[in-house]
Design an enzyme around this catalytic site. Structure first.
Site, PDB file in Angstrom:
ATOM      1  N   GLY A 298       0.859  -1.123   0.031  1.00 18.69           N
ATOM      2  CA  GLY A 298      -0.074  -0.058   0.195  1.00 18.69           C
ATOM      3  C   GLY A 298       0.828   1.401   0.016  1.00 18.69           C
ATOM      4  O   GLY A 298       2.049   1.020   0.194  1.00 18.69           O
ATOM      5  N   CYS A 299       0.293   2.578  -0.217  1.00 23.09           N
ATOM      6  CA  CYS A 299       1.010   3.572  -0.467  1.00 23.09           C
ATOM      7  C   CYS A 299       1.824   3.952   1.047  1.00 23.09           C
ATOM      8  O   CYS A 299       2.752   4.237   1.114  1.00 23.09           O
ATOM      9  CB  CYS A 299       0.212   4.924  -0.862  1.00 23.09           C
ATOM     10  SG  CYS A 299      -1.504   4.905   0.032  1.00 23.09           S
ATOM     11  N   TYR A 300       0.736   4.227   2.148  1.00 22.84           N
ATOM     12  CA  TYR A 300       1.302   4.373   3.501  1.00 22.84           C
ATOM     13  C   TYR A 300       2.398   3.455   4.052  1.00 22.84           C
ATOM     14  O   TYR A 300       3.626   3.843   4.378  1.00 22.84           O
ATOM     15  CB  TYR A 300       0.394   4.424   4.426  1.00 22.84           C
ATOM     16  CG  TYR A 300      -0.631   5.548   4.446  1.00 22.84           C
ATOM     17  CD1 TYR A 300      -0.176   6.688   4.415  1.00 22.84           C
ATOM     18  CD2 TYR A 300      -2.106   5.368   4.441  1.00 22.84           C
ATOM     19  CE1 TYR A 300      -1.023   8.029   4.592  1.00 22.84           C
ATOM     20  CE2 TYR A 300      -2.887   6.792   4.268  1.00 22.84           C
ATOM     21  CZ  TYR A 300      -2.269   7.975   4.290  1.00 22.84           C
ATOM     22  OH  TYR A 300      -3.032   9.157   4.157  1.00 22.84           O
TER      23      TYR A 300
END
Length: 356
Positions: free
Chosen positions: A158-160
């Site tokens: 995921g991005c985070y």
């Protein structure tokens, strides 16, 4: 590395923000040939009817594809499928594709977590638990490329978690970090991270000129960050993670706070990070006193890292900026695919054109 033979690709879920970015990248990729782009609600329409940026000068030839439905996809006609679909959708699509010999690059969370109970606590019941063992969590800078090349199912981070892991992993894996001290992550993302579907939280009037925390102590990326850092550290790592929405279209900045052992110095930290990412083409450790900016990485697959140290509290403050749709999603998925086919990992990513 050689360019390699053509690999036939499909993007499933092409109308979302990550899906359309994938289409844009793949249409100018020298090895991956886009054979199909599917959508749940827009079969038969041109992708440019939703994204006019796919028309005009500077657009890769053929980027304006005609969408089909996932049910119409012929698995025999493709070698690799990018699943740019919502969480819980990928687990229904992946089994048949893998059974047909298609390599799957999943951009959802369905195969990121290795513990089934943890996944079902944070998301939903998993309908393909047998594939969890086969799936490889593929953050290219932290996973052996030979393992990526051998895996039939690749779960993109995921991005985070991408930004948080790139910021924290070298330090938590070293003797400089205090093992049991709290690890705090404060992260801010552009609104595209919430996806294309509108909500009350993402309306212009709610977001403009305002920064707000959301899903405090309850964000689903928390166990993914902990899993990644625990693997890097070789011990259990617990984090306090708070995400925020910022009034910008794209970009993500993660700031991590890590307690260090006494007599740790800024010089040691800088040497640690420069060594960790010395050969990584997409990670830049900035010089002392310079901090990353989201604007510096927008529309790219690059991550920039800033290293600082508070001697008074023995706290390392490591920041990482990425494009949440680029290194946090679509371009990283292509980076992973490049590695999977033993291509130059930067192939097709040096100057891709962002659409969102």
């Amino acid at each position: 590395m050689t360019q390699g033979k053509t690999q036939r690709a499909a993007v499933i879920g092409a109308t979302g923000f990550t899906g359309v970015e994938l289409v844009s990248i793949l249409q100018s990729h020298p090895v991956f040939e886009l054979m199909a782009a599917t959508a749940r609600c827009h079969a038969g329409a041109r992708l440019s009817s939703l994204y006019p940026a796919l028309q005009g000068d500077g657009v890769a030839p053929g980027a304006d594809v005609v969408l089909s439905s996932a049910a119409e996809l012929d698995s025999a006609s493709i070698d690799i499928a990018f699943l740019a679909v919502p969480h819980t959708a990928a687990m229904h699509l992946a089994p048949k594709l893998i059974e047909a010999g298609v390599r799957v690059i999943d951009l959802s969370a369905d195969f990121r977590l290795k513990d089934l109970t943890t996944y079902e606590y944070w998301y939903a019941e998993h309908t393909a638990p047998a594939l969890i063992e086969q799936a490889l969590y593929a953050l290219p800078e932290l996973v052996a490329h030979a393992d990526i090349a051998a895996a039939p199912l690749l779960a993109c981070p995921g991005c985070y978690p991408t930004a948080a892991a790139l910021a924290a992993a070298p330090l938590v894996a070293s003797a400089l970090a205090v093992p049991d001290a709290p690890l705090v992550i404060d992260a801010k993302s552009g609104i595209s991270g919430a996806g294309r579907t509108a909500s009350e939280m993402t309306q212009f009037c709610a977001l403009d000129e305002s920064v707000s925390a959301y899903k405090v102590a309850a964000h689903q990326h928390t166990p993914e960050i902990e899993q990644t850092l625990s693997v890097a550290a070789g011990r259990e790592v617990t984090v306090l993670f708070t995400p925020h929405l910022a009034p910008m279209k794209r970009g993500l900045l993660a700031t991590t706070y890590i307690t260090c052992a006494e007599r740790t110095t800024l010089t040691q930290l800088e040497e640690l990070y420069h060594t960790a990412y010395a050969i990584e083409p997409f990670v830049t450790v900035l010089e002392q006193g310079t901090q990353p900016k989201t604007a510096s990485v927008t529309g790219t697959n690059h991550a920039q890292i800033g290293v600082a140290f508070d001697e008074r509290t023995h706290t390392a403050i490591i920041t990482c900026a990425i494009d949440n749709l680029g290194k946090g999603a679509s371009s990283q998925a292509v980076q992973v695919a490049n590695i999977a086919y033993e291509l130059d990992q930067a192939m097709g990513l040096s100057a891709f054109r962002s659409i969102v």
